[in-house]
Design a protein around this motif. Sequence first.
Motif, PDB file in Angstrom:
ATOM      1  N   LEU A  60       0.833  -1.206   0.000  1.00 59.65           N
ATOM      2  CA  LEU A  60       0.000   0.000   0.000  1.00 59.65           C
ATOM      3  C   LEU A  60       0.867   1.255   0.000  1.00 59.65           C
ATOM      4  CD1 LEU A  60      -2.835   1.141   0.023  1.00 59.65           C
ATOM      5  CD2 LEU A  60      -2.854   0.953   2.523  1.00 59.65           C
ATOM      6  N   GLN A  61       1.990   1.195   0.716  1.00 61.39           N
ATOM      7  CA  GLN A  61       2.899   2.340   0.711  1.00 61.39           C
ATOM      8  C   GLN A  61       3.478   2.581  -0.680  1.00 61.39           C
ATOM      9  OE1 GLN A  61       5.782   2.668   3.919  1.00 61.39           O
ATOM     10  NE2 GLN A  61       4.597   1.272   5.220  1.00 61.39           N
ATOM     11  N   ALA A  62       3.809   1.485  -1.375  1.00 56.50           N
ATOM     12  CA  ALA A  62       4.340   1.618  -2.735  1.00 56.50           C
ATOM     13  C   ALA A  62       3.289   2.192  -3.673  1.00 56.50           C
ATOM     14  CB  ALA A  62       4.825   0.263  -3.239  1.00 56.50           C
ATOM     15  N   THR A  63       2.032   1.732  -3.505  1.00 59.10           N
ATOM     16  CA  THR A  63       0.940   2.267  -4.328  1.00 59.10           C
ATOM     17  C   THR A  63       0.748   3.758  -4.083  1.00 59.10           C
ATOM     18  OG1 THR A  63      -0.194   0.137  -4.330  1.00 59.10           O
ATOM     19  CG2 THR A  63      -1.527   2.084  -4.845  1.00 59.10           C
ATOM     20  N   LEU A  64       0.765   4.127  -2.813  1.00 58.10           N
ATOM     21  CA  LEU A  64       0.588   5.534  -2.447  1.00 58.10           C
ATOM     22  C   LEU A  64       1.715   6.383  -3.026  1.00 58.10           C
ATOM     23  CD1 LEU A  64      -1.266   7.396  -0.780  1.00 58.10           C
ATOM     24  CD2 LEU A  64       0.243   6.991   1.176  1.00 58.10           C
ATOM     25  N   LYS A  65       2.929   5.891  -2.904  1.00 56.53           N
ATOM     26  CA  LYS A  65       4.076   6.620  -3.431  1.00 56.53           C
ATOM     27  C   LYS A  65       3.972   6.791  -4.947  1.00 56.53           C
ATOM     28  CE  LYS A  65       9.103   6.334  -3.911  1.00 56.53           C
ATOM     29  NZ  LYS A  65      10.341   5.558  -3.575  1.00 56.53           N
ATOM     30  N   GLY A  66       3.588   5.719  -5.648  1.00 56.87           N
ATOM     31  CA  GLY A  66       3.463   5.800  -7.105  1.00 56.87           C
ATOM     32  C   GLY A  66       2.403   6.786  -7.540  1.00 56.87           C
ATOM     33  N   GLN A  67       1.270   6.795  -6.848  1.00 55.20           N
ATOM     34  CA  GLN A  67       0.194   7.715  -7.213  1.00 55.20           C
ATOM     35  C   GLN A  67       0.580   9.165  -6.941  1.00 55.20           C
ATOM     36  OE1 GLN A  67      -3.373   6.488  -5.211  1.00 55.20           O
ATOM     37  NE2 GLN A  67      -3.715   4.718  -6.554  1.00 55.20           N
ATOM     38  N   ILE A  68       1.283   9.395  -5.830  1.00 53.27           N
ATOM     39  CA  ILE A  68       1.699  10.767  -5.509  1.00 53.27           C
ATOM     40  C   ILE A  68       2.724  11.263  -6.531  1.00 53.27           C
ATOM     41  CG2 ILE A  68       2.992  12.168  -3.843  1.00 53.27           C
ATOM     42  CD1 ILE A  68       1.636  10.572  -1.618  1.00 53.27           C
ATOM     43  N   CYS A  69       3.692  10.447  -6.872  1.00 57.53           N
ATOM     44  CA  CYS A  69       4.710  10.865  -7.832  1.00 57.53           C
ATOM     45  C   CYS A  69       4.142  11.046  -9.238  1.00 57.53           C
ATOM     46  CB  CYS A  69       5.853   9.843  -7.861  1.00 57.53           C
ATOM     47  SG  CYS A  69       6.836   9.803  -6.340  1.00 57.53           S
ATOM     48  N   SER A  70       3.013  10.415  -9.529  1.00 56.59           N
ATOM     49  CA  SER A  70       2.441  10.497 -10.879  1.00 56.59           C
ATOM     50  C   SER A  70       1.775  11.834 -11.169  1.00 56.59           C
ATOM     51  CB  SER A  70       1.431   9.362 -11.094  1.00 56.59           C
ATOM     52  OG  SER A  70       0.267   9.559 -10.299  1.00 56.59           O
ATOM     53  N   ILE A  71       1.636  12.698 -10.149  1.00 53.41           N
ATOM     54  CA  ILE A  71       0.974  13.981 -10.413  1.00 53.41           C
ATOM     55  C   ILE A  71       1.877  14.914 -11.221  1.00 53.41           C
ATOM     56  CG2 ILE A  71      -0.431  13.829  -8.324  1.00 53.41           C
ATOM     57  CD1 ILE A  71       1.389  15.974  -7.076  1.00 53.41           C
ATOM     58  N   THR A  72       3.121  14.515 -11.449  1.00 55.94           N
ATOM     59  CA  THR A  72       3.991  15.302 -12.325  1.00 55.94           C
ATOM     60  C   THR A  72       3.562  15.176 -13.790  1.00 55.94           C
ATOM     61  OG1 THR A  72       5.542  13.452 -12.500  1.00 55.94           O
ATOM     62  CG2 THR A  72       5.961  15.085 -10.777  1.00 55.94           C
ATOM     63  N   GLN A  73       2.775  14.159 -14.099  1.00 54.11           N
ATOM     64  CA  GLN A  73       2.296  13.947 -15.468  1.00 54.11           C
ATOM     65  C   GLN A  73       1.086  14.837 -15.726  1.00 54.11           C
ATOM     66  OE1 GLN A  73       1.450   9.759 -15.664  1.00 54.11           O
ATOM     67  NE2 GLN A  73       3.504   9.168 -14.953  1.00 54.11           N
ATOM     68  N   LYS A  74       1.105  15.540 -16.848  1.00 51.47           N
ATOM     69  CA  LYS A  74       0.041  16.497 -17.145  1.00 51.47           C
ATOM     70  C   LYS A  74      -1.323  15.846 -17.308  1.00 51.47           C
ATOM     71  CE  LYS A  74       2.889  20.133 -19.174  1.00 51.47           C
ATOM     72  NZ  LYS A  74       3.109  21.024 -20.347  1.00 51.47           N
ATOM     73  N   ASP A  75      -1.350  14.587 -17.765  1.00 52.41           N
ATOM     74  CA  ASP A  75      -2.632  13.927 -17.976  1.00 52.41           C
ATOM     75  C   ASP A  75      -3.090  13.117 -16.775  1.00 52.41           C
ATOM     76  OD1 ASP A  75      -0.664  12.044 -18.139  1.00 52.41           O
ATOM     77  OD2 ASP A  75      -1.432  11.035 -19.925  1.00 52.41           O
ATOM     78  N   ASN A  76      -2.433  13.308 -15.631  1.00 57.37           N
ATOM     79  CA  ASN A  76      -2.849  12.608 -14.423  1.00 57.37           C
ATOM     80  C   ASN A  76      -4.283  13.003 -14.066  1.00 57.37           C
ATOM     81  OD1 ASN A  76      -3.080  12.818 -11.204  1.00 57.37           O
ATOM     82  ND2 ASN A  76      -1.716  11.126 -11.726  1.00 57.37           N
ATOM     83  N   PRO A  77      -5.187  12.040 -13.851  1.00 58.83           N
ATOM     84  CA  PRO A  77      -6.602  12.388 -13.631  1.00 58.83           C
ATOM     85  C   PRO A  77      -6.837  13.241 -12.387  1.00 58.83           C
ATOM     86  CG  PRO A  77      -6.185  10.042 -13.222  1.00 58.83           C
ATOM     87  CD  PRO A  77      -4.962  10.590 -13.872  1.00 58.83           C
ATOM     88  N   ILE A  78      -6.097  12.970 -11.299  1.00 60.59           N
ATOM     89  CA  ILE A  78      -6.261  13.781 -10.083  1.00 60.59           C
ATOM     90  C   ILE A  78      -5.812  15.213 -10.352  1.00 60.59           C
ATOM     91  CG2 ILE A  78      -5.537  14.104  -7.703  1.00 60.59           C
ATOM     92  CD1 ILE A  78      -7.406  11.794  -8.002  1.00 60.59           C
ATOM     93  N   ARG A  79      -4.683  15.354 -11.016  1.00 57.78           N
ATOM     94  CA  ARG A  79      -4.173  16.680 -11.339  1.00 57.78           C
ATOM     95  C   ARG A  79      -5.153  17.422 -12.248  1.00 57.78           C
ATOM     96  NH1 ARG A  79       1.770  18.060 -14.047  1.00 57.78           N
ATOM     97  NH2 ARG A  79       1.288  20.178 -14.716  1.00 57.78           N
ATOM     98  N   THR A  80      -5.666  16.735 -13.260  1.00 56.64           N
ATOM     99  CA  THR A  80      -6.610  17.365 -14.184  1.00 56.64           C
ATOM    100  C   THR A  80      -7.870  17.807 -13.455  1.00 56.64           C
ATOM    101  OG1 THR A  80      -5.774  15.998 -16.002  1.00 56.64           O
ATOM    102  CG2 THR A  80      -7.934  17.020 -16.297  1.00 56.64           C
TER     103      THR A  80
END
Length: 527
Positions: A418-438
């Motif tokens: 779960l920690q790895a999943t959380l880390k991956g999702q948080i780091c993915s907000i650098t991507q412009k098409d990230n759904p949370i970021r959008t």
Amino acid sequence: MPLNDERPTSTSSGEDQGSDAESSSERCNSMTMGSDPESSRESFTSDCSSTPSSSPPKTITLDEVMDTAKDLFNLSLSHEIIMNRSFHLEPRNLPQNSLWKAVRDNMHKAFWDILETELNDDPPEYGQAIRLLEEIREILLSFLNPGANRMRTQIMEVLDTDLIRQQADNDAVDIQGLASYIISTMGKMCAPVRDDEIKKLRESTDNIVTLFREIFRVLDLMKADFVNFTIENLRPLLQRHSVEYERAVFQSILDKTPSALDNTTSWIKLALEELLSATAPPTEQNNGHGKGQRPLPGPLQVLNVAFLHVLTWDYSKSPLPETLMTDENRLRDIQRQLQQCQAVNEVLSIVFSTIGGPIQGLPALSDRLKRMINVLLDGMHTPSFNLEESLEGVSAQICCELNKSLTERDYPALTPALQATLKGQICSITQKDNPIRTLVEDRVQQYFVALLSHPKPQDKLEQVPAGLLAIKPELVSMGSKFVSLVNYNKTVYGPFYVDIIRKLMFSDGPPAAGPPQDRAHNSVAPN
């Protein structure tokens, strides 16, 4: 001798402009910019007497360039005084080890060395000292009010350089007495905050060269005090006539430099094209626009879209519109704060949606996580900032904080998966098409659209869209600042904007929405 330059200083980054420009919202709402797309043509026919004019292209002389630079300086200075109550001037402190500081210090040292050498000669030479006294006299005279004739006469008599030269020829100059008179006069003119400095000068036991050096240092402080006192006295007057003054100065710049609205025109054109491309294809209409015609957006709608672009402006690719240059620092600050707040909100959204129930309804935990993320992402707008590495650090700190909170309340700690999943999702907000970021960016845009579109934006400040409650205080603060800046800007430059939009729509732009007879009826003409 050369004196330290003065530079503008602000103790806050535009935090006071909201109160100074509050009334601009009402003035802006009274402008002739209809928000109804169907009334776009009618809105262009009002207040044509204030329509700005521009000169045809011509060769610009050096004198005109200098005049334009002076106008730009005056415009920027007056705007800063109006928008920022903390604005003041202070003597410049040059960076240590800088070339400019080294040059200045060497020149000053050479001046004082020459003065000391001349005064130590037998008999003493007073050429450098007389030039020094002459400069001091002019500085003291610059502090006087127009009606202070008695003190002006006294200063001119005591620091009469012709008389001092005659005394020098006869070796009868009382240099210590002149220094005492200068210090006494400074004490009468200085602000109360400088009383201690004057007291130190009076009690000084240094040699005459060091004493004059200190006199010049205190005169530098007094010059800054005098300028700041003048600014405070001018501020109410500038606030009463700010709109007319700034508009007139900009018109003067435009008269000398016809290309002074090129960036502004491109900025508005981009917003207009965006609105037109989003318009539905022409359909059969019976609303007075004729068949196959689509309504044009209103000028206020065009401007609102244009100002929304400023929140995401890429300063590395293009400069701001000319009409926004005086607020560039404030707009940059809002953009930086907004980017960081969005990132904080995105991280918190991922955390609470991933972990779920065990951490819901814990405001203290949410506040701790928010403060921690803010600290770790501070400075994310700087070129040297590595967002991916910082987000990895954020993820690690969040996992530690969550595990501590969970174990304190008898919940199991986060599993490695779960920690790895959380880390991956948080780091993915650098991507412009990230759904949370959008999602977060879209809702922030909705918030600012609502503020700009509402006739009373103050009523909408607290109405933050769902999912942004974690950054509500910051959004409210930024929204208030941004709306104040926008409304004041519309009030000052409204006639220029109307003229540009009218030309884009009805001259070189798309075809008009109404039938020929309506176009003739709504042609731009003075009322």
